[in-house]
Write a protein that holds these residues in place. Structure first.
Motif, short mmCIF file in Angstrom:
data_model
loop_
_atom_site.label_atom_id
_atom_site.label_comp_id
_atom_site.label_asym_id
_atom_site.label_seq_id
_atom_site.Cartn_x
_atom_site.Cartn_y
_atom_site.Cartn_z
N THR A 238 0.81 -1.22 0.00
CA THR A 238 0.00 0.00 0.00
C THR A 238 0.84 1.27 0.00
O THR A 238 0.48 2.25 -0.64
CB THR A 238 -1.00 -0.03 1.17
OG1 THR A 238 -1.88 -1.13 0.98
CG2 THR A 238 -1.82 1.25 1.23
N SER A 242 0.17 3.93 -2.90
CA SER A 242 -0.43 5.22 -2.53
C SER A 242 0.55 6.36 -2.78
O SER A 242 0.32 7.48 -2.34
CB SER A 242 -0.85 5.20 -1.06
OG SER A 242 0.29 5.14 -0.23
N GLN A 245 1.70 7.84 0.59
CA GLN A 245 0.75 8.48 1.51
C GLN A 245 0.40 7.64 2.72
O GLN A 245 0.15 8.15 3.80
CB GLN A 245 -0.57 8.73 0.78
CG GLN A 245 -0.69 10.03 0.06
CD GLN A 245 -2.15 10.23 -0.32
OE1 GLN A 245 -2.97 10.56 0.50
NE2 GLN A 245 -2.45 10.03 -1.58
N GLU B 117 -4.08 9.87 -12.22
CA GLU B 117 -3.68 8.53 -11.75
C GLU B 117 -4.14 7.48 -12.76
O GLU B 117 -3.43 6.52 -13.05
CB GLU B 117 -4.26 8.25 -10.37
CG GLU B 117 -3.70 6.99 -9.71
CD GLU B 117 -2.20 7.03 -9.50
OE1 GLU B 117 -1.66 8.11 -9.17
OE2 GLU B 117 -1.55 5.97 -9.67
N SER B 126 -1.60 8.86 -6.62
CA SER B 126 -0.58 7.93 -6.12
C SER B 126 0.71 8.07 -6.92
O SER B 126 1.47 7.12 -7.07
CB SER B 126 -1.08 6.48 -6.18
OG SER B 126 -2.20 6.30 -5.34
N GLY B 130 -0.19 3.74 -8.58
CA GLY B 130 -1.30 2.89 -8.12
C GLY B 130 -2.27 2.54 -9.23
O GLY B 130 -2.65 1.39 -9.39
N HIS B 134 -6.07 1.80 -7.12
CA HIS B 134 -5.27 2.02 -5.92
C HIS B 134 -5.00 3.50 -5.70
O HIS B 134 -3.95 4.01 -6.07
CB HIS B 134 -3.95 1.26 -6.01
CG HIS B 134 -4.10 -0.16 -6.42
ND1 HIS B 134 -4.73 -1.09 -5.63
CD2 HIS B 134 -3.75 -0.81 -7.55
CE1 HIS B 134 -4.73 -2.26 -6.26
NE2 HIS B 134 -4.15 -2.12 -7.42
N MET B 135 -5.97 4.16 -5.13
CA MET B 135 -5.77 5.56 -4.73
C MET B 135 -6.24 5.74 -3.31
O MET B 135 -7.12 5.01 -2.84
CB MET B 135 -6.52 6.49 -5.67
CG MET B 135 -5.78 6.76 -6.95
SD MET B 135 -6.75 7.79 -8.08
CE MET B 135 -7.39 6.55 -9.18
N PHE B 136 -5.67 6.73 -2.63
CA PHE B 136 -5.91 6.90 -1.20
C PHE B 136 -5.88 8.40 -0.89
O PHE B 136 -5.22 9.16 -1.60
CB PHE B 136 -4.81 6.20 -0.38
CG PHE B 136 -4.61 4.76 -0.76
CD1 PHE B 136 -5.23 3.74 -0.04
CD2 PHE B 136 -3.82 4.41 -1.85
CE1 PHE B 136 -5.05 2.41 -0.39
CE2 PHE B 136 -3.65 3.08 -2.22
CZ PHE B 136 -4.27 2.08 -1.49
N SER B 137 -6.54 8.81 0.15
CA SER B 137 -6.40 10.19 0.61
C SER B 137 -6.63 10.23 2.11
O SER B 137 -7.75 10.08 2.58
CB SER B 137 -7.41 11.10 -0.08
OG SER B 137 -7.39 12.37 0.56
N TYR B 143 -9.60 5.36 2.30
CA TYR B 143 -8.56 4.35 2.52
C TYR B 143 -8.44 3.36 1.35
O TYR B 143 -8.01 2.23 1.52
CB TYR B 143 -8.82 3.63 3.86
CG TYR B 143 -8.39 4.47 5.03
CD1 TYR B 143 -9.23 5.43 5.57
CD2 TYR B 143 -7.11 4.36 5.57
CE1 TYR B 143 -8.83 6.25 6.61
CE2 TYR B 143 -6.70 5.16 6.62
CZ TYR B 143 -7.55 6.10 7.14
OH TYR B 143 -7.13 6.90 8.18
N GLY B 144 -8.82 3.76 0.18
CA GLY B 144 -8.62 2.94 -1.02
C GLY B 144 -9.90 2.27 -1.45
O GLY B 144 -10.72 2.01 -0.61
#
Lengths: 463, 353
Positions: A238, A242, A245, B117, B126, B130, B134-137, B143-144
């Motif tokens: 992860t 990410s 991040q 992305e 990402s 990703g 697969h992206m997150f903030s 959380y994806g």
């Protein structure tokens, strides 16, 4: 016909235990299923049940006796109508007490390795001899106690650290590694999980994403195969996926590798498996001091750490420095013993074979240097290469499988970085390329042994 | 805009449809669908339209070869995530599977960053490493973005565990599909969530097909709201094409989870118009079925009609909103097309901290 009642083994690895208390007294009638006595090991307390009917004629090992070896006669049972006195006379007295667990080898070689001035030698080899300040008091403790202390110290230090796993709380740990943690830290931070490795590994990783620092105990790493998707796809990848991040500061720990007589599904060494994965750190301690110092570092590490312990080593005692905050760096090998003729590289329980082999070889005039890798990923190639540049020969020792094993990786790295220094091909001593058999003789054959290490060293030194 | 939607959601909370959920028997959503006020309808319209237009653009860019690999579009399911986000409060987290673009936009993540992305550019959320799944903030509590079917269910349960550990009053919304609902770890997670009374709402987006397999061909129990019954987790079926029904159910579920009663299951009955991914021609269903859903149940059309009929907006006023949304999407596509690829040195970064 009088029957000897023997000290039972409570687990595959138990060699001795304490006879805590007799619940029957001499002259009592007993029948099958009656509880005769309670015995304790460092892992558990269990009851000894009668198998035969008769009269407890004589107690041979009294209440509170420590270190009673497995299979020692502890009492004599007289058959129905048998004369008690003659029954007792016919019983053989035990060689009462087993010797204490074999004294371990010294924790660390005292002086730093002096690497000969070779042009390609690594710039600075890590000096494990400086990990403990001179004059530090040392205290003997088991690997089990060292691991427990490491967790307790880190939990005192950081409220975000918690332990979860099967039987870690009320049962005090399936192997008693978490003993006392529930009492000190309470049920909020010491959490018994259902038997659901895949699920609780994922729960641990999710909690770590938010910044908590879980210690996830697997009862053994064999069961972590149920959870390996969460370990690799979620925990290890992860951070990268990410773009930096979101990471998972989590420790997965528990016993790894063969215990004794538990057959193929419960006897696998995962060091090489996890070491293949970028995004993980993989730690495999041998001594209690390393177990403590490295587990504390693993808990503080912002990355997922696989911490592979060994059931057989749990009960071994080693000197551990008495320090307020003893941590060791992940990724640094330790020169366990200096020598000039050949380098043995090992880790975890593999060290027990390496050390005994070195002692045997010393008598034959072969001076062995032993490197305890301690961390498999990232691997301390510099220390290995520096040693091989000095000795020109290398044998690797591990319980894992030969194909794509840790030894194979070490051999490849030596070939890449010290090919011109080699006076012989690297030889790997490994577990055999078979599922672990149950039969005692086959199991013995499947594991490496001291003689195989001795023969490998002789082969690379052309003796 | 996502923030606006949430604010609107909070301000105009509807009391309708607040009945006590049956603890043991899942039930249908309340028949009297709650009403939205004008601000809520406007906010929902804008959010859903943004997702629709964004996904249409993604499909187009995939066709042009700008987006690679897997790309799963959310078209048709917009009301689910938009209605649920309206029922959250600041600090609540969300996590989902691979059909995640809508969730990111609804949680307020930058459309440019999402699109870049998708195209694998350095300005992607990402950094291009990703991709679509697969992206997150951390900032938006997203959380994806998880590519392994069902993995997010245990992870979301873990995030809820952390909420409970910290006693912070937050709830984790854990989204998964009818396909993932058959994975083993879902039930391992249900068990722990109820056992420990974790603040988690499981949102099952039942779009009727797990890739190409219709629900009734893969699931012994097709009423997904009952999937928690053996763990004593209450659940309800919701018309996932009506953003008002989603919002009202979301409020009930969030209230349940936030008040310490443990997890709650919402089965969102929804529909995806496109194939499972870009490479799926969707031959497992009839054109008629898709057409009927689009014409009779489209989530955006429902709100549009209310804006015109109930709130007396003019076509011109709606065109202004459409224009603004198109502008956001075009700007994102422009950025994602011209932003450079990641620097080669990025290959070896972000592996360990």
């Amino acid at each position: 016909m009088a029957i000897d009642i023997l000290m039972p083994a409570l687990s595959p690895t138990m060699e001795q235990g304490k006879l805590a208390k007799w619940l029957k007294k001499e002259g009592d009638k007993v029948k099958p299923g009656d509880v005769l006595a309670e015995i304790e090991t460092d892992k558990a307390t269990m009851e000894v049940e009668a198998v035969d009917e008769g009269v407890l004629a004589k107690i041979l090992v009294g209440d509170g006796t420590d270190n009673v070896a497995v299979n020692t006669p502890i009492a004599v049972l007289a058959g129905e109508g048998e004369d008690l006195a003659s029954a007792v006379a016919s019983a053989k007295m035990p060689d009462l007490v087993a010797p204490p667990a074999a004294a371990p080898a010294p924790v660390s070689a005292p002086a730093p390795a002096t690497v000969p001035a070779a042009p390609a030698a690594p710039a600075a080899v890590y000096d494990a001899g400086l990990e403990v300040p001179a004059g530090t008091e040392m205290v003997n403790m088991t690997v089990r106690e060292a691991l427990r202390d490491a967790m307790a110290e880190e939990m005192r230090r950081d409220g975000d650290v918690f332990v979860m796993g099967e039987e870690v709380a009320e049962y005090q740990g399936a192997y008693k590694v978490t003993q006392g943690l529930l009492q000190e830290f309470g049920a909020r931070r010491v959490i018994d999980t259902p038997i659901t490795e895949h699920g609780f590994a994922g729960v641990g990783v999710g909690a770590a994403f938010t910044g908590l620092r879980p210690i996830v105990e697997f009862m053994t790493f064999n069961f972590a195969m149920q959870a390996i998707d969460q370990i690799i796809n979620s925990a290890a990848k992860t951070l990268y996926m990410s773009g930096g991040q979101l990471g998972a500061p989590i420790v997965f720990r528990g016993p790894n590798g063969a215990a004794a007589r538990v057959a193929a599904q419960h006897s696998q060494d995962y060091a090489a498996w996890y070491s293949a994965i970028p995004g993980l750190k993989v730690v495999v301690p041998y001594s209690a001091a390393d177990a403590k110092g490295l587990l504390k570092s693993a808990i503080r590490d912002p990355n997922p750490v696989i911490f592979l312990e060994n059931e057989i080593l749990y009960g071994h005692s080693f000197p551990v420095p008495v320090m307020d905050d003893f941590t060791l760096p992940i990724g640094k090998a330790r020169v366990h013993r200096q020598g000039k003729d050949v380098t043995i590289v090992s880790f975890g329980i593999g060290m027990t074979y390496a050390i005994k082999a070195a002692e045997a070889l010393e008598k034959e005039g072969i001076d062995v240097e032993i490197i305890d890798l301690r961390t498999i990923r990232p691997m301390d190639t510099d220390t290995v290469v520096a040693s091989v540049m000095k000795t020109g020969r290398c044998v690797t020792v591990e319980e894992g499988y030969p194909q794509s094993g840790v030894g194979a990786e070490i051999a490849a790295r030596i070939m890449e970085k010290a090919f011109d220094y080699l006076d012989a091909p690297v030889i790997r001593v490994t577990g055999k390329d078979v599922p672990m058999p149950y039969a005692a003789n086959l199991e013995k054959l499947a594991l490496p042994n001291v003689d195989e290490v001795v023969q490998a060293v002789k082969a690379v030194t052309y003796r | 805009m996502a923030v606006a939607a949430r604010k609107a959601g909070r301000a105009g909370s509807s009391a309708a449809g607040k009945s006590t959920p049956n603890k043991t028997l899942a039930r249908k959503a309340a028949p009297n669908t709650p009403q939205f006020d004008k601000a809520q309808d406007l906010a929902a319209y804008h959010e859903m339209l943004l997702i629709r237009r964004f996904e249409e653009k993604s499909g187009q860019m995939y066709g042009m070869g700008l987006i690679g690999g897997f790309c799963h579009l959310y078209i048709g399911q917009e009301a689910v995530v938009v209605g649920m986000q309206m029922a959250t409060k600041e600090g609540d987290q969300l996590i989902t599977g691979y059909r995640d673009h809508g969730h990111m936009l609804a949680s307020g993540m930058d459309a440019k960053g999402v699109m870049a992305e998708l195209t694998g550019r350095r300005g992607g959320l990402s950094k291009g490493k990703g991709g679509s799944m697969h992206m997150f903030s951390k900032e938006k509590h997203f959380y994806g973005g998880h590519g392994i079917v069902g993995a997010q269910v245990s992870l979301g349960t873990g995030i809820a565990f952390a909420n409970r550990y910290r006693n912070n009053g937050n709830v984790c919304l854990t989204y998964f599909g009818d396909g993932a609902a058959n994975q083993g770890q879902v039930y391992e997670s249900f068990n722990m969530a109820e056992l420990w009374k974790l603040p988690v709402v499981y949102v099952i987006e039942n779009n009727r097909y797990a890739m190409g397999t219709a629900v009734n061909r893969a699931s012994a129990q097709t009423d997904f709201s009952k999937r928690g019954v053996s763990f004593n987790i209450p659940g309800e079926q919701v018309d996932g094409m009506d953003v008002r029904a989603v919002y009202a159910a979301g409020q009930r579920a969030m209230e349940h989870a936030r008040s310490g009663k443990g997890p709650y299951i919402l089965e969102m009955q929804t529909y995806r118009y496109r194939g499972h991914s870009m490479s799926d021609p969707a031959k497992y269903r009839t054109k008629d079925e898709v057409t009927r859903m689009r014409e009779e149940h489209d989530p955006i059309e429902q709100v549009r009609r209310r804006l015109l009929e109930s709130w007396k907006l003019s076509e011109d006023e709606l065109k202004v909103i459409d224009g603004k949304v198109r502008e956001i999407v075009n700007e994102a596509a422009e950025f994602a097309t011209h932003d450079p690829e990641p620097d080669p040195s990025e290959l070896y970064t972000d592996i360990l901290l």
